[in-house]
Design an enzyme around this catalytic site. Structure first.
Site, mmCIF file in Angstrom:
data_model
loop_
_atom_site.group_PDB
_atom_site.id
_atom_site.type_symbol
_atom_site.label_atom_id
_atom_site.label_comp_id
_atom_site.label_asym_id
_atom_site.label_seq_id
_atom_site.Cartn_x
_atom_site.Cartn_y
_atom_site.Cartn_z
ATOM 1 N N LYS A 1 -18.930 -5.675 -43.433
ATOM 2 C CA LYS A 1 -17.840 -4.223 -43.340
ATOM 3 C C LYS A 1 -19.322 -3.180 -43.883
ATOM 4 O O LYS A 1 -18.657 -2.066 -42.650
ATOM 5 C CB LYS A 1 -17.428 -4.449 -44.590
ATOM 6 C CG LYS A 1 -15.640 -5.372 -44.540
ATOM 7 C CD LYS A 1 -15.088 -4.400 -46.474
ATOM 8 C CE LYS A 1 -15.753 -5.966 -47.254
ATOM 9 N NZ LYS A 1 -15.101 -5.671 -48.168
ATOM 10 N N GLU B 1 -13.139 -6.379 -52.035
ATOM 11 C CA GLU B 1 -13.499 -4.756 -52.642
ATOM 12 C C GLU B 1 -12.881 -4.128 -51.607
ATOM 13 O O GLU B 1 -12.938 -4.352 -50.797
ATOM 14 C CB GLU B 1 -15.052 -5.187 -52.531
ATOM 15 C CG GLU B 1 -15.214 -3.619 -53.160
ATOM 16 C CD GLU B 1 -16.867 -3.890 -52.752
ATOM 17 O OE1 GLU B 1 -17.213 -3.606 -53.224
ATOM 18 O OE2 GLU B 1 -17.437 -2.540 -54.054
ATOM 19 N N ARG C 1 -17.920 -19.431 -44.141
ATOM 20 C CA ARG C 1 -17.468 -18.155 -43.875
ATOM 21 C C ARG C 1 -16.786 -18.257 -42.352
ATOM 22 O O ARG C 1 -17.860 -19.231 -42.304
ATOM 23 C CB ARG C 1 -18.111 -17.027 -43.523
ATOM 24 C CG ARG C 1 -19.296 -16.533 -44.978
ATOM 25 C CD ARG C 1 -20.188 -15.617 -45.345
ATOM 26 N NE ARG C 1 -19.736 -14.511 -44.776
ATOM 27 C CZ ARG C 1 -19.315 -13.341 -46.004
ATOM 28 N NH1 ARG C 1 -19.576 -13.855 -46.599
ATOM 29 N NH2 ARG C 1 -18.677 -12.450 -45.628
HETATM 30 P P1 ATP Z 1 -18.375 -7.168 -49.497
HETATM 31 O O1 ATP Z 1 -20.498 -7.612 -49.021
HETATM 32 O O2 ATP Z 1 -18.409 -5.753 -49.047
HETATM 33 O O3 ATP Z 1 -19.253 -8.070 -50.832
HETATM 34 P P2 ATP Z 1 -17.380 -9.760 -48.968
HETATM 35 O O4 ATP Z 1 -17.055 -9.298 -47.012
HETATM 36 O O5 ATP Z 1 -17.759 -10.590 -48.318
HETATM 37 O O6 ATP Z 1 -18.676 -8.256 -48.097
HETATM 38 P P3 ATP Z 1 -15.284 -8.994 -50.172
HETATM 39 O O7 ATP Z 1 -13.893 -7.864 -50.040
HETATM 40 O O8 ATP Z 1 -16.189 -8.905 -51.323
HETATM 41 O O9 ATP Z 1 -15.843 -8.265 -48.733
HETATM 42 O O10 ATP Z 1 -14.255 -10.242 -49.783
HETATM 43 C C1 ATP Z 1 -12.984 -10.966 -50.349
HETATM 44 C C2 ATP Z 1 -12.642 -11.954 -50.504
HETATM 45 O O11 ATP Z 1 -12.945 -12.355 -48.644
HETATM 46 C C3 ATP Z 1 -13.982 -12.860 -51.019
HETATM 47 O O12 ATP Z 1 -13.470 -13.873 -51.860
HETATM 48 C C4 ATP Z 1 -15.393 -13.466 -49.628
HETATM 49 O O13 ATP Z 1 -15.297 -14.471 -50.261
HETATM 50 C C5 ATP Z 1 -13.742 -13.458 -48.627
HETATM 51 N N1 ATP Z 1 -14.851 -13.856 -46.966
HETATM 52 C C6 ATP Z 1 -15.311 -12.048 -46.819
HETATM 53 N N2 ATP Z 1 -16.220 -12.239 -45.303
HETATM 54 C C7 ATP Z 1 -15.389 -13.817 -45.183
HETATM 55 C C8 ATP Z 1 -15.881 -14.807 -44.292
HETATM 56 N N3 ATP Z 1 -15.844 -14.146 -43.043
HETATM 57 N N4 ATP Z 1 -14.735 -15.910 -43.986
HETATM 58 C C9 ATP Z 1 -14.643 -16.398 -45.296
HETATM 59 N N5 ATP Z 1 -13.953 -15.361 -46.086
HETATM 60 C C10 ATP Z 1 -14.068 -14.369 -46.638
#
Ligand code: ATP
Ligand code: MG
Length: 569
Positions: A281, A44, A271
């Site tokens: 974020k 996002e 994660r």
């Molecule tokens: P938000 O809370 O804004 O959704 P987010 O960290 O999930 O935050 P995204 O931009 O939706 O942000 O994440 C993009 C991709 O990265 C998603 O597939 C998510 O699962 C993955 N991702 C985010 N944080 C992690 C993490 N700490 N470890 C592994 N993958 C992650």
């Protein structure tokens, strides 16, 4: 979760695969989706990417590379309030920097708004969706709990005509935000909370960074994601474990579109969580907005851009992610493992040079005044092909203040009265005296040098216990060094739910040291991106703020036996 467990026992060709790769290998073998493999990375654009995203990127792009598939970059831009092109640009740059490429497959969830809207209309017509006029609080109160069923909304049985009319007017901008939502009509008693008439669309009047004011209704993640996967031809939609309970809903909506020739499937892995780090974020944005760090790319941030600025290499990040691997269990990984991977890589590639952080002058009294000679220094003992460079030696040099002691304890191998040390790459010197100021601080140290001990001469074989780094006083260039420590002083800030995370910031996470003396070779080669090892101190890289007139280095990471620790001894 059964269907996401690999179906076959490992064979020769699949051994060593992680569980996601195993699933992909099985699907390809079974000829699913016509033998196609297409993943996607779906950020996002509401913030900069962090090391957790790097883990997802390595998975999404990595598995595609490994099995000859493709990976799309899809911006999941369904909430215009928080999203911005600045983030889109930074995300592109960071993925490329990590070494991955999406070719021409750059997509946006907003590209599918028309198709998603059409699907919503269809579901309304089929009696599978309805407009709810209740507030979000009222809807939440009717949700029930995992053990008690929810309550049907009073608007649940609206006529199709009324629902169509209201939804179209919602999108025409006739209603204020929060006044209506479109919900899927599934089952308010489902044991899966996500099935209790989940919200599909909400009203947002904020302009979208790509579609402007065209839309006033925006799809929720659960209604957008699986369908976007489907529209794009994604076969394996890999995400993190918090989406496990969403998977049935993902499948429910995909069922509305898919036929037997193709359907995307969601697979979840754990994660990345790191000690002494926050990865949310929202919190990272708060640090930036409140000026608690210098920006998204502050070298203390766990962002890719911060790590790049700090001097981490893409390879070190990828090696770290390989090391921790992918599982189905949440874990907290030690940031020390990441630091280890950074040291390992920098040790192989960093150019060695000398810098003195806390200089004290040494006068070599038997060395001719006005004379300079050049001594030869290895650029990288790990890689002799990197060659050597010349470094000036003269009568006055700087060494670290901490490398001299007037009254040393036993087994002190650095410089002390009447003691000898080797100046790395040059001569053995012997301390003959000191000059102090009125307060007793040492101003100058006097030494003699032994000309027979020049590096390369037989006399240099003479054994002395200590070897010091040094720079020629007259030739040294002044620099500023930024020393970074962990941004948080609590091992797992996310677990301390009672405390404001800002209270856990390490007040000593940044120390600025001026008046550092670097050898000319470092100053001459301080171009952006250069990786140095300042001998005996650590790994450094020029900061973006560095100019030829004012050199500024970031300490990427200390050596294992760091200068600071030695100082404390
Ligand atoms: P938000 O809370 O804004 O959704 P987010 O960290 O999930 O935050 P995204 O931009 O939706 O942000 O994440 C993009 C991709 O990265 C998603 O597939 C998510 O699962 C993955 N991702 C985010 N944080 C992690 C993490 N700490 N470890 C592994 N993958 C992650
Ligand atoms: Mg997310």
């Amino acid at each position: 979760m059964a269907e996401n467990t690999p179906s076959t026992t490992p064979t020769e060709e699949t051994k060593g695969l992680n569980f996601v790769e195993q699933i992909v290998a099985d699907d390809l073998k079974a000829g699913k989706n016509g033998g196609r493999l297409n993943t996607r990375f779906p950020p996002e654009p509401n913030g900069y990417l962090h090391i957790g995203h790097a883990k997802a990127i390595c998975m999404d792009f990595g598995v595609a590379e490994k099995f000859g598939g493709t990976c799309n970059l899809r911006f999941d831009d369904t909430n215009p309030v928080k999203e911005d092109v600045e983030y889109v640009d930074s995300i592109r740059e960071d993925i490329h920097w990590l070494g991955f490429d999406w070719g021409n497959r750059e997509y946006y969830a907003s590209d599918y708004f028309p198709q998603l809207y059409d699907l919503a209309i269809r579901l309304i017509k089929e009696g599978k969706a309805y407009v709810d006029d209740q507030t979000s609080e009222e809807i939440a109160a009717q949700k029930g709990t995992p053990t008690t069923p929810g309550t049907n909304s009073p608007y649940r049985d609206r006529s199709v005509e009324e629902n169509l009319d209201l939804f179209q007017r919602m999108n025409a901008g006739e209603f204020p935000e929060g006044s209506h939502v479109l919900r899927a009509k599934i089952d308010m008693a489902s044991s899966n909370m996500h099935f209790r008439d989940p919200i599909m669309y909400r009203i947002i009047h904020h302009p979208h960074h790509r579609t402007g004011n065209r839309w006033h209704v925006y799809p929720m993640y659960d209604f957008a994601h699986g369908q976007s996967d489907y529209f794009e031809g994604v076969t394996h939609s890999i995400c993190t474990l918090e989406f496990v309970p969403h998977r049935p809903l993902y499948d429910y909506f995909v069922d509305e579109l898919a036929d037997e020739t193709y359907r995307p499937r969601q697979i979840e892995f754990n994660r990345l969580n790191l000690t002494y780090t926050v990865m949310s974020k929202r919190k990272l944005l708060q640090l930036v907005k409140e000026g608690l760090v210098a920006g998204w790319d502050d070298p203390r941030m766990p962002t890719i851009s911060g790590m790049r600025r700090r001097g981490f290499t893409p390879r070190s990040i990828r090696n770290f992610i390989d090391t921790i691997g992918y599982t189905k269990y949440e874990a907290l990984n030690s940031v020390a493992l990441l630091e280890y991977a950074v040291r390992e890589d920098l040790n192989k590639i960093a150019t060695r040079g000398m810098a003195v952080m806390d200089p004290v002058k040494v006068v070599i009294t038997n060395y001719p005044e006005g004379q300079t000679e050049m001594v030869e220094m290895e650029n990288n003992p790990e890689n002799p092909e990197e060659g050597t460079h010349k470094m000036p030696f003269s009568r006055e040099i700087y060494i670290e203040r901490a490398d001299f002691m007037e009254n040393p304890p036993k087994k002190y191998f650095r410089l002390a009265p009447d003691g000898e040390v080797r100046l790395k790459g040059a001569y053995i010197i012997k301390c003959t005296g000191v000059k102090k100021d009125a307060d007793g601080n040492i101003e100058e140290i006097y030494c003699t040098f032994d000309p027979e001990t020049r590096s390369g001469l037989p006399g240099s074989m003479r054994k002395v216990k200590g070897t010091l780094h040094w720079v020629s006083a007259q030739h040294a260039v002044d620099a500023t060094v930024r020393l970074y420590d962990r941004l948080f002083n609590v091992e797992n800030p996310a677990a301390e739910t009672e405390r404001d995370f800002r209270e856990m910031l390490n007040p000593d996470s940044l120390k600025v040291v001026d008046g550092v003396k670097v050898e000319p070779f470092i100053a001459e080669n301080a171009g952006q991106g250069t990786k140095f090892q300042f001998q005996r101190i650590g790994y450094f890289t020029p900061d973006y703020d560095s100019t030829p007139d004012h050199l500024i280095f970031n300490r990427t990471i200390s050596l294992k036996d760091s200068w600071e620790k030695e100082q404390k001894k």
